[in-house]
Design a protein around this motif. Structure first.
Motif, PDB file in Angstrom:
ATOM      1  N   UNK A 244       0.838  -1.206   0.000  1.00 44.07           N
ATOM      2  CA  UNK A 244       0.000   0.000   0.000  1.00 44.07           C
ATOM      3  C   UNK A 244       0.869   1.250   0.000  1.00 44.07           C
ATOM      4  N   UNK A 245       1.909   1.233   0.820  1.00 42.09           N
ATOM      5  CA  UNK A 245       2.783   2.407   0.921  1.00 42.09           C
ATOM      6  C   UNK A 245       3.590   2.611  -0.345  1.00 42.09           C
ATOM      7  N   UNK A 246       4.134   1.526  -0.898  1.00 42.93           N
ATOM      8  CA  UNK A 246       5.040   1.635  -2.049  1.00 42.93           C
ATOM      9  C   UNK A 246       4.295   1.981  -3.336  1.00 42.93           C
ATOM     10  N   UNK A 247       3.043   1.518  -3.472  1.00 41.04           N
ATOM     11  CA  UNK A 247       2.348   1.677  -4.750  1.00 41.04           C
ATOM     12  C   UNK A 247       1.077   2.512  -4.659  1.00 41.04           C
ATOM     13  N   UNK A 248       0.850   3.161  -3.532  1.00 43.71           N
ATOM     14  CA  UNK A 248      -0.306   4.058  -3.386  1.00 43.71           C
ATOM     15  C   UNK A 248      -1.640   3.355  -3.446  1.00 43.71           C
ATOM     16  N   UNK A 249      -1.718   2.156  -2.868  1.00 43.29           N
ATOM     17  CA  UNK A 249      -2.944   1.370  -2.909  1.00 43.29           C
ATOM     18  C   UNK A 249      -3.756   1.541  -1.629  1.00 43.29           C
ATOM     19  N   UNK A 250      -5.032   1.270  -1.731  1.00 42.85           N
ATOM     20  CA  UNK A 250      -5.846   1.204  -0.521  1.00 42.85           C
ATOM     21  C   UNK A 250      -5.544  -0.111   0.197  1.00 42.85           C
ATOM     22  N   UNK A 251      -6.003  -0.223   1.442  1.00 45.40           N
ATOM     23  CA  UNK A 251      -5.758  -1.450   2.209  1.00 45.40           C
ATOM     24  C   UNK A 251      -6.335  -2.675   1.511  1.00 45.40           C
ATOM     25  N   UNK A 252      -7.575  -2.546   0.977  1.00 48.75           N
ATOM     26  CA  UNK A 252      -8.207  -3.680   0.300  1.00 48.75           C
ATOM     27  C   UNK A 252      -7.483  -4.019  -0.993  1.00 48.75           C
ATOM     28  N   UNK A 253      -7.065  -3.021  -1.749  1.00 50.13           N
ATOM     29  CA  UNK A 253      -6.306  -3.280  -2.976  1.00 50.13           C
ATOM     30  C   UNK A 253      -4.997  -3.998  -2.655  1.00 50.13           C
ATOM     31  N   UNK A 254      -4.362  -3.577  -1.580  1.00 50.11           N
ATOM     32  CA  UNK A 254      -3.109  -4.225  -1.185  1.00 50.11           C
ATOM     33  C   UNK A 254      -3.347  -5.674  -0.795  1.00 50.11           C
ATOM     34  N   UNK A 255      -4.460  -5.950  -0.137  1.00 50.01           N
ATOM     35  CA  UNK A 255      -4.790  -7.333   0.221  1.00 50.01           C
ATOM     36  C   UNK A 255      -4.983  -8.188  -1.032  1.00 50.01           C
ATOM     37  N   UNK A 256      -5.683  -7.650  -2.005  1.00 50.17           N
ATOM     38  CA  UNK A 256      -5.890  -8.378  -3.256  1.00 50.17           C
ATOM     39  C   UNK A 256      -4.550  -8.658  -3.935  1.00 50.17           C
ATOM     40  N   UNK A 257      -3.688  -7.650  -3.954  1.00 54.20           N
ATOM     41  CA  UNK A 257      -2.398  -7.804  -4.621  1.00 54.20           C
ATOM     42  C   UNK A 257      -1.515  -8.843  -3.914  1.00 54.20           C
TER      43      UNK A 257
END
Length: 309
Positions: A244-257
């Protein structure tokens, strides 16, 4: 008790282990005249006790002493992970080849005969101090780069470990100390698998401990027959926070990734996160846009690269 470093701002600190007063006086005068600080132990047990309080830069070890001799003392020193890097030079009147071999097998790096020739002794001490500084500097560089690392011999005994690696193991295995000379059983089991003959460099194994995952990577087997490994400590939520921090994602987007990087398909991710497959697809579209990629494979490659750093 952990051993401390020698006082800063002085020359190298040499521990002399000898039961002969004349030898102690001669060696103390010789080394101090060369700008070195001298510590003295009159037998093996005294040397081991002293090492619990301070770590010298080099040890001069008499081979033959009453009680615990220099050979057994050195074996015990080298069995302690804190002192794997510590050079030990044997000094004795013995000249038989079997005693030279015995000293080297015990962990000594060199051997000088009595009566000692001053110039020869100082030259050998200087060389081994320089080699030890290089070796220790390499380990510290690994820690500075955030790479907790360690090395094992072919039998699985610890050759050396960096301070960060020691801290990771102590934090997750209650009661373990570097002086044990071997890894905790659970960690040793996964490391043993990584030392298989067909295991390529870069292979990884993970040990789950409570809410933490200890990830071990086999780096390579050196020409000196050491197996080099790197540790990583992963706690629940670390991967999501990093992505999330490195790629500007939301928490849910980071979980998916995170789950994409672990090879999960959309249907599996929807079940794990308890969201619909359609929602997973929408998150993927946002992930691709924010990461500047066109497909799942590219996003996975970037995520794996980020998490491996």
């Amino acid at each position: 008790m952990s051993a401390s470093a020698p006082p800063a701002g002085r020359g190298p600190t040499i521990l002399v282990v000898d039961d002969t007063p004349e030898s102690l006086r001669f060696l103390t005068a010789t080394l101090e005249s060369a700008g070195m600080t001298v510590l003295i132990a009159i037998d093996g047990l005294a040397a081991l006790d002293l090492l619990d309080h301070i770590t010298p830069d080099l040890i001069l070890m008499d081979g033959v002493m009453p009680g615990l001799d220099g050979f057994e003392t050195t074996r015990r020193i080298k069995a302690d992970g804190r002192f794997r890097h510590l050079p030990v030079i044997f000094m004795t009147g013995l000249t038989e080849t079997e005693h030279v071999v015995q000293g080297l097998d015990a962990g000594g790096v060199d051997y000088v005969h009595k009566p000692i020739v001053v110039d020869e002794l100082l030259a050998r001490v200087s060389v081994h101090l320089a080699n030890a500084r290089i070796a220790q500097g390499s380990q510290l560089a690994l820690d500075t780069a955030g790479r907790p690392s360690f090395a094992l011999d072919d039998d699985g005994a610890i050759e050396w470990l960096t301070p960060l690696a020691s801290a990771v193991i102590e934090r997750n295995f209650a009661g373990w100390k570097p002086r044990d000379g071997s890894l905790p059983d659970a960690l040793a089991t996964i490391v043993s698998r990584l030392r298989g003959v067909d295991v390529p460099p870069g292979a990884q194994a993970t040990l789950e401990i409570g809410g933490c995952a200890i990830e071990c990577t086999m780096l390579r087997r050196t020409s000196a027959r050491q197996w080099l490994f790197r540790l990583a400590e992963r706690r629940e939520g670390d991967a999501e926070r990093l992505l999330a921090e490195r790629h500007g994602l939301t928490s849910r987007e980071a979980q998916v990734l995170v789950w994409i990087s672990r090879g999960k398909q959309n249907r599996e991710i929807s079940e794990i996160l308890e969201i619909s497959p359609r929602t997973v697809n929408k998150h993927l579209e946002q992930i691709f846009e924010k990461m500047g990629v066109e497909n799942r494979a590219s996003a996975t490659a970037i995520a794996v690269g980020t998490l491996s750093q």
